[in-house]
Design a protein around this motif. Sequence first.
Motif, PDB file in Angstrom:
ATOM      1  N   PRO A  76      -1.172  19.167 -35.779  1.00 43.96           N
ATOM      2  CA  PRO A  76      -0.713  18.466 -36.984  1.00 43.96           C
ATOM      3  C   PRO A  76      -1.845  18.238 -37.998  1.00 43.96           C
ATOM      4  O   PRO A  76      -2.261  17.117 -38.264  1.00 43.96           O
ATOM      5  N   LEU A  77      -2.352  19.318 -38.546  1.00 47.21           N
ATOM      6  CA  LEU A  77      -3.373  19.209 -39.587  1.00 47.21           C
ATOM      7  C   LEU A  77      -2.798  18.513 -40.809  1.00 47.21           C
ATOM      8  O   LEU A  77      -1.597  18.578 -41.062  1.00 47.21           O
ATOM      9  N   PHE A  78      -3.654  17.861 -41.565  1.00 48.88           N
ATOM     10  CA  PHE A  78      -3.206  17.386 -42.871  1.00 48.88           C
ATOM     11  C   PHE A  78      -4.210  17.785 -43.935  1.00 48.88           C
ATOM     12  O   PHE A  78      -5.402  17.950 -43.673  1.00 48.88           O
ATOM     13  N   LEU A  79      -3.711  17.961 -45.138  1.00 53.42           N
ATOM     14  CA  LEU A  79      -4.537  18.407 -46.250  1.00 53.42           C
ATOM     15  C   LEU A  79      -5.495  17.293 -46.649  1.00 53.42           C
ATOM     16  O   LEU A  79      -5.077  16.188 -46.990  1.00 53.42           O
ATOM     17  N   HIS A  89       2.988  11.874 -58.241  1.00 52.25           N
ATOM     18  CA  HIS A  89       4.391  11.603 -57.902  1.00 52.25           C
ATOM     19  C   HIS A  89       5.320  12.542 -58.658  1.00 52.25           C
ATOM     20  O   HIS A  89       6.308  13.035 -58.112  1.00 52.25           O
ATOM     21  N   ASP A  90       4.994  12.833 -59.907  1.00 53.27           N
ATOM     22  CA  ASP A  90       5.829  13.752 -60.673  1.00 53.27           C
ATOM     23  C   ASP A  90       5.791  15.146 -60.069  1.00 53.27           C
ATOM     24  O   ASP A  90       6.815  15.820 -59.957  1.00 53.27           O
ATOM     25  N   ALA A  91       4.598  15.566 -59.657  1.00 49.42           N
ATOM     26  CA  ALA A  91       4.479  16.911 -59.082  1.00 49.42           C
ATOM     27  C   ALA A  91       5.259  17.006 -57.780  1.00 49.42           C
ATOM     28  O   ALA A  91       5.909  18.016 -57.508  1.00 49.42           O
ATOM     29  N   LEU A  92       5.217  15.961 -56.964  1.00 48.26           N
ATOM     30  CA  LEU A  92       5.945  16.000 -55.701  1.00 48.26           C
ATOM     31  C   LEU A  92       7.445  16.040 -55.934  1.00 48.26           C
ATOM     32  O   LEU A  92       8.186  16.694 -55.205  1.00 48.26           O
ATOM     33  N   ARG A  93       7.901  15.321 -56.982  1.00 49.94           N
ATOM     34  CA  ARG A  93       9.344  15.344 -57.259  1.00 49.94           C
ATOM     35  C   ARG A  93       9.802  16.731 -57.695  1.00 49.94           C
ATOM     36  O   ARG A  93      10.958  17.096 -57.521  1.00 49.94           O
ATOM     37  N   ASP A 152       4.743  24.432 -45.682  1.00 49.25           N
ATOM     38  CA  ASP A 152       4.877  23.081 -45.152  1.00 49.25           C
ATOM     39  C   ASP A 152       3.484  22.511 -44.897  1.00 49.25           C
ATOM     40  O   ASP A 152       2.707  23.077 -44.114  1.00 49.25           O
ATOM     41  N   VAL A 153       3.181  21.403 -45.541  1.00 48.26           N
ATOM     42  CA  VAL A 153       1.833  20.814 -45.453  1.00 48.26           C
ATOM     43  C   VAL A 153       1.958  19.299 -45.312  1.00 48.26           C
ATOM     44  O   VAL A 153       2.731  18.662 -46.033  1.00 48.26           O
ATOM     45  N   ARG A 154       1.207  18.732 -44.389  1.00 48.77           N
ATOM     46  CA  ARG A 154       1.108  17.271 -44.301  1.00 48.77           C
ATOM     47  C   ARG A 154       0.047  16.790 -45.285  1.00 48.77           C
ATOM     48  O   ARG A 154      -1.028  17.402 -45.396  1.00 48.77           O
ATOM     49  N   ILE A 155       0.344  15.683 -45.942  1.00 47.96           N
ATOM     50  CA  ILE A 155      -0.600  15.077 -46.871  1.00 47.96           C
ATOM     51  C   ILE A 155      -0.583  13.560 -46.671  1.00 47.96           C
ATOM     52  O   ILE A 155       0.390  13.023 -46.134  1.00 47.96           O
ATOM     53  N   PRO A 156      -1.636  12.853 -47.067  1.00 48.08           N
ATOM     54  CA  PRO A 156      -1.567  11.387 -47.027  1.00 48.08           C
ATOM     55  C   PRO A 156      -0.459  10.888 -47.949  1.00 48.08           C
ATOM     56  O   PRO A 156      -0.293  11.391 -49.058  1.00 48.08           O
ATOM     57  N   ARG A 157       0.309   9.911 -47.475  1.00 49.97           N
ATOM     58  CA  ARG A 157       1.375   9.368 -48.320  1.00 49.97           C
ATOM     59  C   ARG A 157       0.797   8.765 -49.593  1.00 49.97           C
ATOM     60  O   ARG A 157       1.323   8.962 -50.676  1.00 49.97           O
ATOM     61  N   LEU A 178       0.929   9.782 -42.986  1.00 42.88           N
ATOM     62  CA  LEU A 178       1.104  11.160 -43.445  1.00 42.88           C
ATOM     63  C   LEU A 178       2.576  11.458 -43.708  1.00 42.88           C
ATOM     64  O   LEU A 178       3.462  10.896 -43.060  1.00 42.88           O
ATOM     65  N   VAL A 179       2.808  12.352 -44.648  1.00 45.24           N
ATOM     66  CA  VAL A 179       4.158  12.836 -44.925  1.00 45.24           C
ATOM     67  C   VAL A 179       4.121  14.357 -44.960  1.00 45.24           C
ATOM     68  O   VAL A 179       3.116  14.961 -45.335  1.00 45.24           O
ATOM     69  N   LEU A 180       5.208  14.953 -44.566  1.00 50.16           N
ATOM     70  CA  LEU A 180       5.333  16.409 -44.595  1.00 50.16           C
ATOM     71  C   LEU A 180       6.025  16.806 -45.885  1.00 50.16           C
ATOM     72  O   LEU A 180       7.102  16.301 -46.213  1.00 50.16           O
ATOM     73  N   THR A 181       5.395  17.701 -46.634  1.00 51.63           N
ATOM     74  CA  THR A 181       5.970  18.147 -47.891  1.00 51.63           C
ATOM     75  C   THR A 181       5.812  19.658 -47.997  1.00 51.63           C
ATOM     76  O   THR A 181       5.346  20.316 -47.060  1.00 51.63           O
ATOM     77  N   VAL A 182       6.221  20.211 -49.121  1.00 45.77           N
ATOM     78  CA  VAL A 182       6.112  21.645 -49.361  1.00 45.77           C
ATOM     79  C   VAL A 182       5.209  21.851 -50.567  1.00 45.77           C
ATOM     80  O   VAL A 182       5.469  21.318 -51.645  1.00 45.77           O
ATOM     81  N   LEU A 183       4.149  22.589 -50.363  1.00 45.54           N
ATOM     82  CA  LEU A 183       3.229  22.925 -51.449  1.00 45.54           C
ATOM     83  C   LEU A 183       3.100  24.441 -51.513  1.00 45.54           C
ATOM     84  O   LEU A 183       2.740  25.082 -50.525  1.00 45.54           O
ATOM     85  N   ASP A 184       3.410  25.001 -52.648  1.00 42.59           N
ATOM     86  CA  ASP A 184       3.286  26.449 -52.854  1.00 42.59           C
ATOM     87  C   ASP A 184       4.010  27.244 -51.770  1.00 42.59           C
ATOM     88  O   ASP A 184       3.526  28.264 -51.282  1.00 42.59           O
ATOM     89  N   GLY A 185       5.172  26.713 -51.370  1.00 39.95           N
ATOM     90  CA  GLY A 185       5.983  27.421 -50.389  1.00 39.95           C
ATOM     91  C   GLY A 185       5.580  27.194 -48.950  1.00 39.95           C
ATOM     92  O   GLY A 185       6.179  27.780 -48.048  1.00 39.95           O
TER      93      GLY A 185
END
Length: 457
Positions: A69-72, A83-87, A225-230, A216-223
């Motif tokens: 479970p790596l995170f960025l 927040h806008d970019a994540l939305r 699946d990446v974990r990032i700090p909330r 951490l939260v799991l999101t999608v970046l550039d296609g």
Amino acid sequence: MPRVNRTAVLTLLIVSSSVFLLFQLYYYRKYVSQSGPFILSRTGHLTANDLQWQAVKKFLGLARRFGLPLFLADTAALRLLSHDALRERDRLVREPHCSFLCTGRPITSFALHANLWKYEPGFLLAAEQKGFELLELRGEDPRLASLDNLSGEEIPLHFLFRLYGHVIQVVFLYERSGNYLWHGELRFKSNADRSFAPFKLLDYGRHAGSYDRPELVLTVLDGLDVRIPRNVTRFLAEQRRARFLECRYRDARNFLQLYPEDSSPEAVDFRRKVKSLLHSAARILAGINVPFWLSSGTCLGWFRQCSVISYSRDVDIGIFVQDFRSDIIAAFRDAGLSLKHKFGKVEDSLELSFVSDDVKLDVFFFYEDGDVVWNGGTQARSGRKFKYVFPRFSLCWAELLELKVRVPCETLDYVTANYGAAWNVPVRSWDWKSSPSNVQENGVWPPAEWEELIQVH
């Protein structure tokens, strides 16, 4: 002039075109045969962004396959997030570009909780089979070091994976007894390849660092699946101020061999009370968002002997006056500490003292003045003012009594300013008005203001 053989020219053009198409097909099949952003640039060639995205994509695929479970943790990538970019991430995924992970830097950083590091042989073998080169950087485990045992077991600190010329850094985060996460300094073995990566560009490793445990939260970046700090903003702020100083166990042991620690029941009880008081002060000040550091004798105890000075009979902390809050006294009182005295005012020589379980907590407020900083002192019976002058300093994290606390990064300069060159020799008879090396007379409070400026409870 001889006539051009059109057939020969046409044949040459066909051969050249075929070779170019085969070259394009080779790159397509080797690097970009799977769907994703940045298939090819407008020129038809792979760019640095293409290679970065492909390297990250392959690495995250391996991590997912082996359940890591790596995170960025890459600061450049995280700064691009909002927040806008994540939305809008779903829209970004469908667009043929790499918006977050392609930062233009030759390194992408990820972090991993070290207790989740499993399948090491299989993961590293699979990475090698995917074409990754690996540089492992290990070091001694400070959690196993103590005054009795100075040699720790070696643990992984940083792994660097290189593919297509792009480097992926994995930072191992270890849980420490103060309930925080720690990563080690990047140190080379004598046989390490110093040309493996542009080490000066690494986000992590120039020094050890400490962090609160991020959610951490799991999101999608550039296609992907990446974990990032909330809370990306908070994590980045922590990263900028994460430098950690380890206790100097070897020097502390040498000191204690010369001056054995007091093991009397009174001294043991005092250290227990200090630990409780220091933990309480940290909770109280964190609750009102006021940073502090170990000062005076408490700082000396940490630096000199990795503990507290049992004959000091108090706890000393420092706070920059710009961080003063009007509700600080109420916060301590609400937590059960009683105010012993309040000297000075916010504009000049403010000092607070609280008591808990018969141990005094002195809170000194520091003022910046050119290339120095100073804190004040007041003699209650005479109104005399004193100031204690220090060279400017920055703040680092450290651990004392199973608590993550700040100390001056330039600890030696700080301690030497306060206690002189002989700081390593215990002094039991101490006069706060004359013994410190950096004390100066600073006038007298006007008698008409004593009621307000000299309050003893």
